[in-house]
Design an enzyme around this catalytic site. Structure first.
Site, mmCIF file in Angstrom:
data_model
loop_
_atom_site.group_PDB
_atom_site.id
_atom_site.type_symbol
_atom_site.label_atom_id
_atom_site.label_comp_id
_atom_site.label_asym_id
_atom_site.label_seq_id
_atom_site.Cartn_x
_atom_site.Cartn_y
_atom_site.Cartn_z
ATOM 1 N N LYS A 154 -13.942 -23.628 -17.039
ATOM 2 C CA LYS A 154 -13.157 -24.631 -16.303
ATOM 3 C C LYS A 154 -13.953 -25.403 -15.258
ATOM 4 O O LYS A 154 -15.046 -25.023 -14.875
ATOM 5 C CB LYS A 154 -11.914 -23.973 -15.689
ATOM 6 N N ARG A 159 -7.965 -15.147 -20.786
ATOM 7 C CA ARG A 159 -7.878 -16.225 -21.785
ATOM 8 C C ARG A 159 -9.228 -16.927 -21.827
ATOM 9 O O ARG A 159 -9.620 -17.574 -20.864
ATOM 10 C CB ARG A 159 -6.762 -17.200 -21.411
HETATM 11 C C1 8Y4 Z 1 -13.083 -26.360 -21.610
HETATM 12 C C2 8Y4 Z 1 -12.072 -26.696 -22.435
HETATM 13 C C3 8Y4 Z 1 -12.785 -25.976 -20.312
HETATM 14 C C4 8Y4 Z 1 -10.747 -26.642 -21.994
HETATM 15 C C5 8Y4 Z 1 -11.506 -25.946 -19.869
HETATM 16 C C6 8Y4 Z 1 -10.474 -26.265 -20.723
HETATM 17 C C7 8Y4 Z 1 -4.639 -22.157 -19.377
HETATM 18 C C8 8Y4 Z 1 -3.727 -22.163 -20.430
HETATM 19 C C9 8Y4 Z 1 -5.009 -23.912 -20.552
HETATM 20 C C10 8Y4 Z 1 -4.606 -21.084 -18.441
HETATM 21 C C11 8Y4 Z 1 -2.789 -20.197 -19.731
HETATM 22 C C12 8Y4 Z 1 -8.274 -25.321 -20.502
HETATM 23 C C13 8Y4 Z 1 -3.236 -23.704 -22.338
HETATM 24 C C14 8Y4 Z 1 -6.960 -25.771 -20.020
HETATM 25 N N1 8Y4 Z 1 -5.442 -23.252 -19.478
HETATM 26 N N2 8Y4 Z 1 -2.805 -21.204 -20.617
HETATM 27 N N3 8Y4 Z 1 -3.966 -23.286 -21.164
HETATM 28 N N4 8Y4 Z 1 -3.645 -20.132 -18.669
HETATM 29 N N5 8Y4 Z 1 -1.891 -19.217 -19.877
HETATM 30 N N6 8Y4 Z 1 -9.184 -26.229 -20.245
HETATM 31 O O1 8Y4 Z 1 -5.344 -20.995 -17.466
HETATM 32 O O2 8Y4 Z 1 -8.482 -24.288 -21.074
HETATM 33 S S1 8Y4 Z 1 -5.644 -25.406 -21.150
#
Ligand code: 8Y4
Length: 270
Positions: free
Chosen positions: A217, A252
């Site tokens: 992130k 996750r």
């Molecule tokens: C690279 C690619 C870096 C994508 C970051 C991202 C969470 C989530 C997301 C979380 C839960 C993400 C769907 C954002 N983040 N679900 N979802 N908790 N439960 N970004 O922190 O991964 S999407």
């Protein structure tokens, strides 16, 4: 469907499966179903305890895809993966219609970044006995990073969970089906994110599993100056920090093999 019950005798690794637009379609009209299925099975082989399968409707600037199309493709991936593994499948969506269809073909958990804001999602979870990941987000994905404001972020997130747990259990969702997630990066500045992580342990007072999503992130990039592809070490540092305090039960992550190793080694030394 028999009711889902979170069981976390040891930390679980939730592997992220993005059902992304096919690179050959040149604009996101077609999803790469086969690629997503292969990726999901690869993550199971690497040691994933849960698969989190989702489209990418929240990404800013992403091509608009008709709901029907997104629905069909995500459901096709869930259906095919469910036939080939016993690994529990969570569906990353805030759309009750998408969740309903995925539960019908083998998903057992709803991961909703809006914390089941839609009453139809609450009703669905209650009716089906699905597990739920209730994530905190301030605002909506489009505007959440503009000017996130809290009295105290840790207290406000905690108050939010108090309200959600009460609403969800009143609606007939079993407490044992609920996991909490502080929503790292969702309407939080770097300083608010760090505060939330430093005090993550406080969420254990709910007696529910806590899911933590820090993998690759933005805040890791802000700290290290590294692009998304080079944030594994930072991701692992936060994961181990949380594990060491018993502050997270579900991680996750994108990099399942590395996190599965980290959990395994951490267990040996703790
Ligand atoms: C690279 C690619 C870096 C994508 C970051 C991202 C969470 C989530 C997301 C979380 C839960 C993400 C769907 C954002 N983040 N679900 N979802 N908790 N439960 N970004 O922190 O991964 S999407």
């Amino acid at each position: 469907m028999t009711p889902f019950v979170w069981q976390c005798p040891r930390p679980s690794v939730m592997g992220i499966v993005n059902v992304t637009p096919d690179s050959f379609s040149g604009g996101g009209q077609f999803y790469d179903v086969g690629g997503a299925v292969d990726h999901a099975l690869q993550l199971v082989a690497e040691g994933a305890d849960i698969l989190d399968i989702g489209g990418e409707s929240t990404r800013p600037g992403a091509a608009v895809v008709p709901l029907d199309e997104e629905l069909r493709r995500v459901v096709a991936v869930v259906e095919r993966v469910a036939k080939q593994t016993t690994c529990p499948i969570s569906i990353d969506t805030s759309k009750a219609e998408v969740a309903r269809a995925c539960l019908a073909v083998g998903a057992t958990i709803i991961n909703d970044v809006t914390g089941l804001r839609d009453p139809a999602m609450v009703e669905l979870a209650a009716r089906t006995g699905a597990g739920v990941v209730v994530m905190h987000m301030q605002g909506d994905p489009r505007t959440m990073q503009l000017n996130p404001t809290y009295g105290n972020v840790v207290q406000d997130v905690s108050d939010y969970f108090t309200e959600r747990i009460s609403t969800l259990t009143d609606a007939g969702i079993a407490r044992s089906a609920i996991a909490l997630d502080p929503g790292i990066g969702f309407g939080k500045t770097l300083e608010q994110t760090l505060q939330q992580l430093r005090e993550l342990q406080k969420l254990q007072s709910f007696g529910l599993p806590v899911c933590l999503g820090v993998s690759r992130k933005g805040f890791l990039g802000q700290i290290t100056g590294k692009p998304r592809t080079e944030r594994l070490a930072g991701s692992l540092a936060v994961a181990c920090f949380a594990l060491a305090q018993g502050a997270a039960q579900i991680l996750r992550v994108h990099d399942v093999a590395a996190h599965a190793d980290a959990v395994k080694v951490w267990r040996h030394v703790s």
